[in-house]
Design a protein around this motif. Structure first.
Motif, mmCIF file in Angstrom:
data_model
loop_
_atom_site.group_PDB
_atom_site.id
_atom_site.type_symbol
_atom_site.label_atom_id
_atom_site.label_comp_id
_atom_site.label_asym_id
_atom_site.label_seq_id
_atom_site.Cartn_x
_atom_site.Cartn_y
_atom_site.Cartn_z
ATOM 1 N N ALA A 165 -5.388 10.362 2.271
ATOM 2 C CA ALA A 165 -4.422 10.847 1.278
ATOM 3 C C ALA A 165 -5.122 11.133 -0.051
ATOM 4 C CB ALA A 165 -3.315 9.818 1.078
ATOM 5 N N PRO A 166 -4.712 12.199 -0.739
ATOM 6 C CA PRO A 166 -5.332 12.511 -2.034
ATOM 7 C C PRO A 166 -4.912 11.553 -3.141
ATOM 8 C CG PRO A 166 -3.593 14.077 -1.534
ATOM 9 C CD PRO A 166 -3.733 13.214 -0.318
ATOM 10 N N ALA A 167 -3.796 10.839 -2.930
ATOM 11 C CA ALA A 167 -3.347 9.866 -3.934
ATOM 12 C C ALA A 167 -2.865 8.613 -3.205
ATOM 13 C CB ALA A 167 -2.236 10.445 -4.796
ATOM 14 N N PHE A 168 -3.237 7.458 -3.722
ATOM 15 C CA PHE A 168 -2.856 6.203 -3.075
ATOM 16 C C PHE A 168 -3.022 5.057 -4.054
ATOM 17 C CE2 PHE A 168 -7.271 7.256 -2.040
ATOM 18 C CZ PHE A 168 -7.945 6.153 -2.542
ATOM 19 N N GLY A 169 -2.526 3.901 -3.671
ATOM 20 C CA GLY A 169 -2.668 2.720 -4.519
ATOM 21 C C GLY A 169 -1.853 1.580 -3.963
ATOM 22 N N ARG A 170 -1.602 0.592 -4.832
ATOM 23 C CA ARG A 170 -0.951 -0.648 -4.429
ATOM 24 C C ARG A 170 0.057 -1.004 -5.509
ATOM 25 N NH1 ARG A 170 -5.657 -4.669 -4.084
ATOM 26 N NH2 ARG A 170 -5.211 -4.644 -6.267
ATOM 27 N N THR A 171 1.224 -1.475 -5.099
ATOM 28 C CA THR A 171 2.230 -1.818 -6.105
ATOM 29 C C THR A 171 1.785 -3.044 -6.904
ATOM 30 O OG1 THR A 171 3.478 -3.166 -4.505
ATOM 31 C CG2 THR A 171 4.181 -0.882 -4.788
ATOM 32 N N ASP A 172 2.173 -3.062 -8.182
ATOM 33 C CA ASP A 172 1.802 -4.169 -9.068
ATOM 34 C C ASP A 172 2.845 -5.289 -8.977
ATOM 35 O OD1 ASP A 172 4.004 -3.264 -10.488
ATOM 36 O OD2 ASP A 172 2.837 -2.407 -12.143
ATOM 37 N N ALA A 205 0.849 -1.195 0.000
ATOM 38 C CA ALA A 205 0.000 0.000 0.000
ATOM 39 C C ALA A 205 0.884 1.245 0.000
ATOM 40 C CB ALA A 205 -0.891 0.000 1.232
ATOM 41 N N ILE A 206 0.558 2.185 -0.896
ATOM 42 C CA ILE A 206 1.303 3.443 -0.990
ATOM 43 C C ILE A 206 0.309 4.591 -0.781
ATOM 44 C CG2 ILE A 206 2.698 4.924 -2.500
ATOM 45 C CD1 ILE A 206 4.104 2.270 -1.858
ATOM 46 N N THR A 207 0.639 5.477 0.160
ATOM 47 C CA THR A 207 -0.186 6.669 0.341
ATOM 48 C C THR A 207 0.680 7.907 0.141
ATOM 49 O OG1 THR A 207 0.164 6.494 2.727
ATOM 50 C CG2 THR A 207 -1.887 5.622 1.889
ATOM 51 N N VAL A 208 0.105 8.924 -0.462
ATOM 52 C CA VAL A 208 0.859 10.136 -0.804
ATOM 53 C C VAL A 208 0.128 11.351 -0.230
ATOM 54 C CG1 VAL A 208 1.801 11.509 -2.697
ATOM 55 C CG2 VAL A 208 1.627 9.020 -2.932
ATOM 56 N N MET A 209 0.752 11.970 0.769
ATOM 57 C CA MET A 209 0.152 13.129 1.447
ATOM 58 C C MET A 209 0.951 14.383 1.122
ATOM 59 S SD MET A 209 -2.518 12.756 3.281
ATOM 60 C CE MET A 209 -3.124 12.732 4.928
ATOM 61 N N PRO A 210 0.274 15.512 0.886
ATOM 62 C CA PRO A 210 1.006 16.771 0.736
ATOM 63 C C PRO A 210 1.734 17.078 2.050
ATOM 64 C CG PRO A 210 -1.312 17.036 0.175
ATOM 65 C CD PRO A 210 -1.169 15.689 0.809
ATOM 66 N N ARG A 211 2.976 17.524 1.968
ATOM 67 C CA ARG A 211 3.718 17.838 3.198
ATOM 68 C C ARG A 211 3.145 19.111 3.810
ATOM 69 N NH1 ARG A 211 9.927 17.118 3.467
ATOM 70 N NH2 ARG A 211 9.371 16.417 5.544
ATOM 71 N N ALA A 251 1.991 20.160 -8.462
ATOM 72 C CA ALA A 251 3.386 20.375 -8.057
ATOM 73 C C ALA A 251 3.442 20.709 -6.576
ATOM 74 C CB ALA A 251 3.984 21.495 -8.892
ATOM 75 N N GLY A 252 4.458 20.168 -5.905
ATOM 76 C CA GLY A 252 4.587 20.449 -4.476
ATOM 77 C C GLY A 252 5.380 19.363 -3.770
ATOM 78 N N ASP A 253 5.465 19.509 -2.460
ATOM 79 C CA ASP A 253 6.204 18.540 -1.652
ATOM 80 C C ASP A 253 5.249 17.520 -1.058
ATOM 81 O OD1 ASP A 253 8.859 19.576 -1.903
ATOM 82 O OD2 ASP A 253 8.151 21.303 -0.741
ATOM 83 N N TYR A 254 5.634 16.274 -1.158
ATOM 84 C CA TYR A 254 4.778 15.196 -0.676
ATOM 85 C C TYR A 254 5.554 14.241 0.229
ATOM 86 C CZ TYR A 254 1.396 16.536 -4.260
ATOM 87 O OH TYR A 254 0.493 17.217 -5.026
ATOM 88 N N GLU A 255 4.773 13.481 1.006
ATOM 89 C CA GLU A 255 5.340 12.428 1.818
ATOM 90 C C GLU A 255 4.724 11.112 1.349
ATOM 91 O OE1 GLU A 255 6.538 13.417 6.066
ATOM 92 O OE2 GLU A 255 4.751 12.189 6.303
ATOM 93 N N VAL A 256 5.586 10.204 0.929
ATOM 94 C CA VAL A 256 5.138 8.911 0.407
ATOM 95 C C VAL A 256 5.379 7.855 1.489
ATOM 96 C CG1 VAL A 256 5.531 7.168 -1.388
ATOM 97 C CG2 VAL A 256 5.699 9.609 -1.948
ATOM 98 N N THR A 257 4.331 7.110 1.824
ATOM 99 C CA THR A 257 4.450 6.098 2.877
ATOM 100 C C THR A 257 4.060 4.736 2.327
ATOM 101 O OG1 THR A 257 3.845 7.760 4.512
ATOM 102 C CG2 THR A 257 3.702 5.472 5.215
ATOM 103 N N ALA A 258 4.876 3.725 2.659
ATOM 104 C CA ALA A 258 4.591 2.352 2.227
ATOM 105 C C ALA A 258 4.172 1.520 3.428
ATOM 106 C CB ALA A 258 5.820 1.740 1.560
#
Ligand SMILES: [Cu+2]
Length: 233
Positions: free
Chosen positions: A158-165, A53-59, A177-184
């Motif tokens: 998170a505004p963007a998320f998903g799962r690795t293939d 699981a990958i979640t992407v949050m704006p910093r 465009a901007g700074d994000y924090e990606v969490t696995a």
């Protein structure tokens, strides 16, 4: 003469249509503006790790940019061959999930996770009304009949998320465009949670790569297990 008039009209209509078409394309590209994020998860041997699981949050947590899923967002966690399919689901807060049983045996699905506690009746085939996941957090799904069954629903704001293939990759297109924090996160990942976060800058175009290389071997069994201590009978 009549034919000529009609042809002229046709051309005029085509021109109008074409202008509308260009306007649409421009609007489309304005919407699509933004960079892509290309996340890749690998194990200690450099092999791809799927179903992470990958979640992407704006910093800085600007909530204005943390878009919630549209009302009526829907997902499915199926039951087949005494397993949940998929074993891991990543959904936005507010999403409703169906739990159909397409197995040959009955299952009794439950969760005691704080983010969502529920128990469905023992059933087979008939689709139970969907369960709405209205709080972010990890929900561990179990079956009261089959202890070996375990599924995970990661509910996220998170505004963007998903799962690795199967290649251990997830591409998330068109992020502002901007700074994000990606969490696995994954049930087989043994690495400390603090080592599974990456800061990344997404530009207005192009692709920002994010590499998550695991330091520990994957677990043999998924964790956490669904707790059953407070099942009341
Ligand atoms: Cu079961």
């Amino acid at each position: 003469m009549e034919r000529k008039v009609r042809t002229t009209l046709k051309v005029a209509r085509w021109r109008r249509g074409c202008l509308a078409c260009v306007a649409t394309l421009m609007a489309g590209s304005a919407l699509a503006a933004g960079g892509d994020l290309d996340v890749r998860v690998r194990d200690r041997a450099g092999r791809p790790v799927a179903d992470v699981a990958i979640t992407v949050m704006p910093r800085g947590g600007n909530p204005a940019r943390a878009a919630r899923p549209a009302a009526g967002a829907h997902a499915v966690l199926d039951q087949k061959n005494r397993a949940f399919v998929p074993a891991l689901l990543v959904i936005g807060t507010g999403t409703s999930v169906d739990f159909p049983n397409n197995d040959t045996v009955s299952h009794q699905v439950y969760s005691f996770s704080p983010a969502k506690k529920f128990k469905l009746p023992l059933y087979k085939g008939v689709v139970h009304p969907p369960v709405t996941f209205d709080q972010p957090g990890l929900v561990v799904i179990g079956c009261n009949i089959h202890d070996e069954m375990v599924g995970y629903i990661l509910v996220t704001d998170a505004p963007a998320f998903g799962r690795t293939d199967a290649d251990g990759r997830l591409t998330l297109p068109h992020l502002a465009a901007g700074d994000y924090e990606v969490t696995a996160w994954g049930p087989y990942i043994a690495d400390e949670a603090s080592t599974l976060v990456r800061a990344v800058r997404v530009e207005a175009s192009g692709t920002a790569p994010v590499a998550i290389d695991l330091r520990r071997d994957l677990r043999n069994q998924p964790e956490p297990r669904p707790g059953r201590s407070d099942w009341e009978y």
